[in-house]
Motif scaffolding. Sequence first.
Motif, mmCIF file in Angstrom:
data_model
loop_
_atom_site.group_PDB
_atom_site.id
_atom_site.type_symbol
_atom_site.label_atom_id
_atom_site.label_comp_id
_atom_site.label_asym_id
_atom_site.label_seq_id
_atom_site.Cartn_x
_atom_site.Cartn_y
_atom_site.Cartn_z
ATOM 1 N N VAL A 1 -28.691 -76.827 -57.958
ATOM 2 C CA VAL A 1 -29.769 -76.325 -58.815
ATOM 3 C C VAL A 1 -31.124 -76.795 -58.279
ATOM 4 O O VAL A 1 -32.091 -76.017 -58.229
ATOM 5 N N ALA A 2 -31.222 -78.052 -57.858
ATOM 6 C CA ALA A 2 -32.484 -78.549 -57.299
ATOM 7 C C ALA A 2 -32.859 -77.789 -56.033
ATOM 8 O O ALA A 2 -34.022 -77.428 -55.829
ATOM 9 N N ALA A 3 -31.870 -77.531 -55.172
ATOM 10 C CA ALA A 3 -32.143 -76.766 -53.954
ATOM 11 C C ALA A 3 -32.557 -75.346 -54.296
ATOM 12 O O ALA A 3 -33.466 -74.780 -53.681
ATOM 13 N N ARG A 4 -31.887 -74.759 -55.276
ATOM 14 C CA ARG A 4 -32.230 -73.395 -55.676
ATOM 15 C C ARG A 4 -33.675 -73.314 -56.180
ATOM 16 O O ARG A 4 -34.412 -72.390 -55.840
ATOM 17 N N ARG A 5 -34.079 -74.265 -56.999
ATOM 18 C CA ARG A 5 -35.452 -74.252 -57.510
ATOM 19 C C ARG A 5 -36.465 -74.439 -56.388
ATOM 20 O O ARG A 5 -37.514 -73.785 -56.357
ATOM 21 N N THR A 6 -36.177 -75.343 -55.465
ATOM 22 C CA THR A 6 -37.093 -75.590 -54.353
ATOM 23 C C THR A 6 -37.217 -74.363 -53.464
ATOM 24 O O THR A 6 -38.321 -73.953 -53.084
ATOM 25 N N LEU A 7 -36.078 -73.756 -53.117
ATOM 26 C CA LEU A 7 -36.099 -72.597 -52.239
ATOM 27 C C LEU A 7 -36.727 -71.387 -52.922
ATOM 28 O O LEU A 7 -37.435 -70.599 -52.281
ATOM 29 N N ALA B 1 -39.099 -71.424 -55.107
ATOM 30 C CA ALA B 1 -40.545 -71.613 -55.077
ATOM 31 C C ALA B 1 -41.108 -71.357 -53.684
ATOM 32 O O ALA B 1 -42.180 -70.771 -53.522
ATOM 33 N N ALA B 2 -40.377 -71.789 -52.644
ATOM 34 C CA ALA B 2 -40.863 -71.626 -51.282
ATOM 35 C C ALA B 2 -40.798 -70.178 -50.812
ATOM 36 O O ALA B 2 -41.629 -69.736 -50.016
ATOM 37 N N LEU B 3 -39.792 -69.430 -51.294
ATOM 38 C CA LEU B 3 -39.581 -68.059 -50.831
ATOM 39 C C LEU B 3 -39.940 -67.042 -51.902
ATOM 40 O O LEU B 3 -39.473 -65.899 -51.852
ATOM 41 N N GLY C 1 -44.151 -62.399 -53.045
ATOM 42 C CA GLY C 1 -45.607 -62.431 -52.993
ATOM 43 C C GLY C 1 -46.180 -63.667 -52.358
ATOM 44 O O GLY C 1 -47.391 -63.854 -52.322
ATOM 45 N N GLY C 2 -45.309 -64.542 -51.828
ATOM 46 C CA GLY C 2 -45.791 -65.748 -51.175
ATOM 47 C C GLY C 2 -46.364 -65.451 -49.801
ATOM 48 O O GLY C 2 -46.391 -64.307 -49.340
ATOM 49 N N PRO C 3 -46.844 -66.475 -49.114
ATOM 50 C CA PRO C 3 -47.449 -66.286 -47.799
ATOM 51 C C PRO C 3 -46.423 -65.815 -46.777
ATOM 52 O O PRO C 3 -45.216 -65.999 -46.932
ATOM 53 N N GLY C 4 -46.909 -65.195 -45.700
ATOM 54 C CA GLY C 4 -46.044 -64.710 -44.643
ATOM 55 C C GLY C 4 -45.372 -65.853 -43.906
ATOM 56 O O GLY C 4 -45.793 -66.998 -43.962
ATOM 57 N N GLY C 5 -44.312 -65.499 -43.184
ATOM 58 C CA GLY C 5 -43.598 -66.505 -42.410
ATOM 59 C C GLY C 5 -42.742 -67.422 -43.242
ATOM 60 O O GLY C 5 -42.335 -68.488 -42.778
#
Length: 674
Positions: free
Chosen positions: A377-383, A385-387, A390-394
Amino acid sequence: GVIARAMGLGRGLEHVRGLRADSSGEGGQDAKGRRGSCSQLLALALASASPCPTWAAAGFWRRQPPFARCAQAAEPLADDAANGACDSACACRRLSEFWAGAEVAVQACAGVALGALGDSESDDAQADVRVAFHVLYGEEGSTPGAGEARCVIERCAGPGCARSSSSSSLPSSGGGGGAGSSSGTGGGSGCCLRGPPADGSRGWISYAPDALCPSGGGAGGVGGGGGFPVALPEAAGTPLPWRTQRGAAAATGAGHEAHAEFASLFGAGRLRHDQVLRGLRTECAETHRVAAEVCFEGAGGGCDEWSKYSLPRCHVSLALPYDPLSSSFLYAPACERTGQLLCPPNMPVALQVSLKAGSRSAMLWAAMLEHLLPGLVAARRTLAAALAEGGPGGRLARYTAEWIEHEELRLGCQPDAAFFSISRSVHMFAEEAKIGLPLALCPTCCRSGAGRLRVVLVRSPLARLWSFYKGYWGPSKGHLLPGGFAAFVQRVLPAAVAAGLWGGGDAAELGMVAELGHAWSVGAWNASLFELTDLQHVAPAFLSPPPAQRPLLLGGEGAAGQAEALVEQVALIFSLEDVEGSMRRLELALCRPPWRHCAPLPAFPDRHAEGGAEGTAEGGAEGGGGAEGRPREVGRQPPLLPPQMQLLVEGLFRHDWAALQLAAEASASLSPPR
């Protein structure tokens, strides 16, 4: 990275009997003489004089104090020169120089530097060995390519190298030309890296254990060496601590490192008190994994192979809303695809699953039993947020570099194999919003289930056939075979028998198929209709009569004999038609000798809703579901089949039907729950 290794470092294993390495690799040189193929994915450009920084090629790894970024810049030593100005108690020597991509220069330098620990046979018995490295970005006139940095590795040895800066002032021996003076109370001077030139024209950045850094007073000054703590990833070049051993001293030191690596992947707990780690190895071929040979020396023991896979890799769902107790949350096919069991390292069970028989629910349940769910669950939340949309490219490129890429290189995979595995970590992202995870977060597989109670998950064969047809085969391939579900059953079962999924197709199975007019031989079936993966979804759970399910009593004097008889039970049948009764029988069985594991088990994911006997426990493509007590979509009853087809299903799956009957009788023998 932190989550992937947060398995705990409590009391672990105490004995190592033998360790071995599988393979090693050397990268080639490009047209410029640089070893780019050592890690093309990290864009390392190593000079031809420097070895490829792979775990397999590196020497035995010994620990040293963490790297710090030196507050006072240092000047690398001249080519192959020793630092003669330093006290002989800690003599430094330049080892190598190479170029690396600017973005990964520090990671590459750290990996090569750590690989230099213990490089010399004569130094294996010498504990006071330290390494340092210097990075120079964009040196004008000498950079071989844009976006690259220069790296110089130094190695220091001697008792003075281990002295803390808190006990003695470490003099600088750089531009001032002298060894400096000691003002501390440690008695005698240590040695540090050379300070910068007096004019300060160079821009080197130095990384070393704090005590080796130049003094804060500048070149030739005194102030106690020092630096600032830095966060460094586990470099692709970091050598596996147990891949290479040299002599008795190295073998003795390898014990802790092997156990530390084992604990970081499988957890620090033990399944039994007599558990012994016999070996640890990596594999990077058709599958990518870390495999541990684990043995139990007492009664009912034996040896087994535990594995964590990065190919096939487990995936977690990033979709919203999500339910961590639903089988759609985690996809972990490695154990089933490799013909192994799901084996939580700290739980004496080995789950044997069949496709369309609660396999995805069992994968998530195994993760729960392994206590992986909070980390997932912690990994899912982190990923997420990172992906995020509408987030930045790359974003995906950064994810693969930070979460997946370094792990493949640490396994010793060559660039092409690593690239394939990395691509498989994102292949479900666009259509299903699932993303690959580090292997430590994936359920553990085992081959034999030694020291465990085997638990065989069984589902109604008709429900399995209908679930596969309506959930996958019908929507995707149904147009190839008119006639609906009945025509599908009439064709797919003879094909599965011909494919050898009934143990090669004995006379009884071939006779049943022949009665339908299919005189197929083993190994031949209509491949235009059914791929082998299709046929594997309808394979039986049992190829022979199922084991007897010994009755379990809830207590009293009469329970003693039954409890002892349970030791002889070959396997426990877990019926998905009666999840509640199966859970009760499993908990009772685990609480008896020889297991004596009396803690309650987590609820089986995606349990049937009340009144929905034919609801699917599979999840995935058929919809998610809820945990115990929550409603879920209940699948429709399978359509009635013609009598001939019903007889075929009953005959081919006669052992599965018998297993369900045995499980029902065993559950009925239990007293009602309180």
